[in-house]
Enzyme design. Structure first.
Site, short mmCIF file in Angstrom:
data_model
loop_
_atom_site.label_atom_id
_atom_site.label_comp_id
_atom_site.label_asym_id
_atom_site.label_seq_id
_atom_site.Cartn_x
_atom_site.Cartn_y
_atom_site.Cartn_z
N ARG A 259 48.12 40.01 51.16
CA ARG A 259 47.20 39.89 49.47
C ARG A 259 48.10 39.18 48.72
NH1 ARG A 259 47.15 46.26 48.42
NH2 ARG A 259 46.93 45.68 46.55
N ARG B 276 52.52 53.79 46.11
CA ARG B 276 51.54 54.20 45.58
C ARG B 276 50.26 54.96 45.77
NH1 ARG B 276 47.77 49.44 42.98
NH2 ARG B 276 47.37 49.29 45.40
N LYS C 45 48.93 46.52 36.68
CA LYS C 45 47.57 46.19 35.95
C LYS C 45 46.75 47.08 35.45
CE LYS C 45 46.27 42.83 39.14
NZ LYS C 45 47.34 43.25 40.35
N ARG D 46 40.04 35.54 39.48
CA ARG D 46 40.98 35.87 40.18
C ARG D 46 41.02 33.97 41.09
NH1 ARG D 46 41.86 41.77 42.08
NH2 ARG D 46 42.94 41.60 43.41
N ARG E 185 45.40 54.12 48.97
CA ARG E 185 44.89 52.71 49.31
C ARG E 185 44.55 52.18 51.20
NH1 ARG E 185 44.50 49.40 44.22
NH2 ARG E 185 43.85 47.32 46.41
P1 AP5 Z 1 49.32 49.48 39.87
O1 AP5 Z 1 49.50 49.15 37.66
O2 AP5 Z 1 48.34 49.90 40.66
O3 AP5 Z 1 49.29 47.89 40.11
P2 AP5 Z 1 48.13 46.61 40.40
O4 AP5 Z 1 48.31 44.98 39.50
O5 AP5 Z 1 46.98 47.32 39.89
O6 AP5 Z 1 47.94 45.91 41.83
P3 AP5 Z 1 47.00 47.00 42.32
O7 AP5 Z 1 47.31 46.58 44.54
O8 AP5 Z 1 45.69 47.03 42.08
O9 AP5 Z 1 46.04 44.67 42.51
P4 AP5 Z 1 45.77 43.97 43.70
O10 AP5 Z 1 45.96 43.36 42.33
O11 AP5 Z 1 45.76 43.72 44.79
O12 AP5 Z 1 44.26 45.18 43.85
P5 AP5 Z 1 42.56 45.53 43.27
O13 AP5 Z 1 42.29 46.67 43.32
O14 AP5 Z 1 42.22 44.75 42.14
O15 AP5 Z 1 51.18 49.75 40.18
C1 AP5 Z 1 51.56 49.52 41.89
C2 AP5 Z 1 52.29 50.55 41.64
O16 AP5 Z 1 53.44 50.36 41.33
C3 AP5 Z 1 51.88 51.95 41.58
O17 AP5 Z 1 52.42 53.33 42.58
C4 AP5 Z 1 52.34 52.24 40.07
O18 AP5 Z 1 52.67 53.84 39.66
C5 AP5 Z 1 53.77 51.89 40.08
N1 AP5 Z 1 53.94 50.81 39.06
C6 AP5 Z 1 53.07 50.39 37.64
N2 AP5 Z 1 54.32 50.00 36.98
C7 AP5 Z 1 54.97 50.29 37.49
C8 AP5 Z 1 56.75 50.04 36.88
N3 AP5 Z 1 56.82 49.63 35.24
N4 AP5 Z 1 57.62 50.48 37.16
C9 AP5 Z 1 57.64 51.18 38.40
N5 AP5 Z 1 56.73 51.65 39.25
C10 AP5 Z 1 55.60 50.69 38.69
O19 AP5 Z 1 41.59 44.20 44.27
C11 AP5 Z 1 41.67 45.07 45.75
C12 AP5 Z 1 40.75 44.41 46.23
O20 AP5 Z 1 39.31 44.03 46.09
C13 AP5 Z 1 41.92 43.08 46.58
O21 AP5 Z 1 42.53 42.42 47.48
C14 AP5 Z 1 39.57 42.10 46.70
O22 AP5 Z 1 39.93 42.32 47.80
C15 AP5 Z 1 38.68 42.62 45.89
N6 AP5 Z 1 38.84 42.49 44.89
C16 AP5 Z 1 38.69 42.63 43.08
N7 AP5 Z 1 39.38 41.86 42.80
C17 AP5 Z 1 38.58 40.64 43.41
C18 AP5 Z 1 38.49 39.88 42.70
N8 AP5 Z 1 37.62 39.27 40.80
N9 AP5 Z 1 37.58 38.78 42.97
C19 AP5 Z 1 37.64 38.73 44.66
N10 AP5 Z 1 37.70 40.01 45.39
C20 AP5 Z 1 38.60 40.89 44.52
MG MG Z 2 44.65 47.97 39.76
#
Ligand code: AP5
Ligand code: MG
Length: 224
Positions: A174, A130, A16, A91, A163
């Site tokens: 997660r 990552r 994402k 979410r 992270r």
């Molecule tokens: P990346 O692009 O970083 O993936 P992502 O989908 O953004 O994964 P996240 O871990 O950021 O998602 P998340 O939903 O768990 O965390 P968030 O920060 O939103 O890619 C991942 C890796 O793969 C990278 O190294 C990249 O280079 C590689 N990659 C990407 N595409 C690739 C491909 N095609 N091929 C190969 N490699 C690839 O949330 C964190 C925390 O915040 C949550 O746990 C929660 O506590 C809180 N939070 C956030 N939003 C909310 C909400 N709306 N409500 C409640 N709590 C929330």
């Molecule tokens: Mg992300």
């Protein structure tokens, strides 16, 4: 097409953030990633950050009322008048309903929810390697998307870090949280005719091209 109001859906590690950054550059629309917003708040030790930290460290979601206000504020702002890209929000069902209400108030609606689909074992591999830019959250991977200089962000030169929630036991939790709380949004958006599925198990450039093609189709449909 008047405006493009997009939601990026998908499990942790599906890409994402990687695709959101590209869309932000391509479309010049504001990009709101709730994870990045919350991590910045934790780093700056704001009230939001203090509330969110314990939930994030465990891999749980922060409470709906905390995060809904954060996004509502941004969508109401003039910056998002021509559209927006949301990553990591909504979410939960209450978050999705709150977003709909917020948009309805101003006679707007979502254009599409883009679901990036990736098998679980691939997600675990991705999150294990990552590296995230300390300042702005720009995303890299030691093997799949390495920075030009090890440990340094290509975009703003800040250090790349692991992270806190990319530890194996937190990654597992997660994923469970995603299945329990976020996966129901897939049928929610499907029923509204807004869901668009993308095979995220391809290299980042291929996934990006597919999203671009999909958005062109959406624009054509809207013009007809
Ligand atoms: P990346 O692009 O970083 O993936 P992502 O989908 O953004 O994964 P996240 O871990 O950021 O998602 P998340 O939903 O768990 O965390 P968030 O920060 O939103 O890619 C991942 C890796 O793969 C990278 O190294 C990249 O280079 C590689 N990659 C990407 N595409 C690739 C491909 N095609 N091929 C190969 N490699 C690839 O949330 C964190 C925390 O915040 C949550 O746990 C929660 O506590 C809180 N939070 C956030 N939003 C909310 C909400 N709306 N409500 C409640 N709590 C929330
Ligand atoms: Mg992300």
């Amino acid at each position: 097409m008047a405006e493009l109001n997009l939601v990026l859906l998908g499990p942790p590690g599906s890409g994402k953030g990687t695709q959101g950054e590209r869309l932000n550059e391509d479309l010049r629309l504001p990009y709101y990633a709730t994870g990045d917003i919350l991590r910045a708040a934790v780093r700056d030790e704001t009230q939001l950050g203090k509330t969110a930290k314990e939930f994030m460290d465990r891999g749980d979601l922060v409470p709906d009322d905390v995060i809904i206000g954060v996004i509502a504020e941004r969508i109401e702002g003039s910056e998002a008048a021509d559209g927006f890209i949301l990553d990591g929000f909504p979410r939960t069902l209450p978050q999705a309903e709150a977003l709909d209400d917020e948009l309805e108030k101003v006679d707007r609606g979502l254009t599409a929810a883009l679901l990036i689909e990736v098998p679980e074992e691939e997600v675990v591999r991705r999150l294990g390697g990552r590296r995230t830019c300390e300042k702005e959250g720009h995303v890299f991977h030691v093997e799949f998307n390495p920075p030009e200089e090890e440990g340094v962000c290509d975009i703003d030169g800040s250090p790349l870090v692991i992270r806190d929630d990319d530890k194996p036991e937190v990654i597992r939790h997660r994923l469970e949280t995603y299945h329990d709380k976020t996966e129901p949004l897939v049928s929610y958006y499907e029923e509204k005719g807004l869901l668009r599925q993308i095979d995220g198990a391809q290299p980042p450039d291929v996934v990006g091209e597919r999203i671009r093609a999909l958005l062109s189709t959406l624009r054509m449909e809207e013009d007809i």
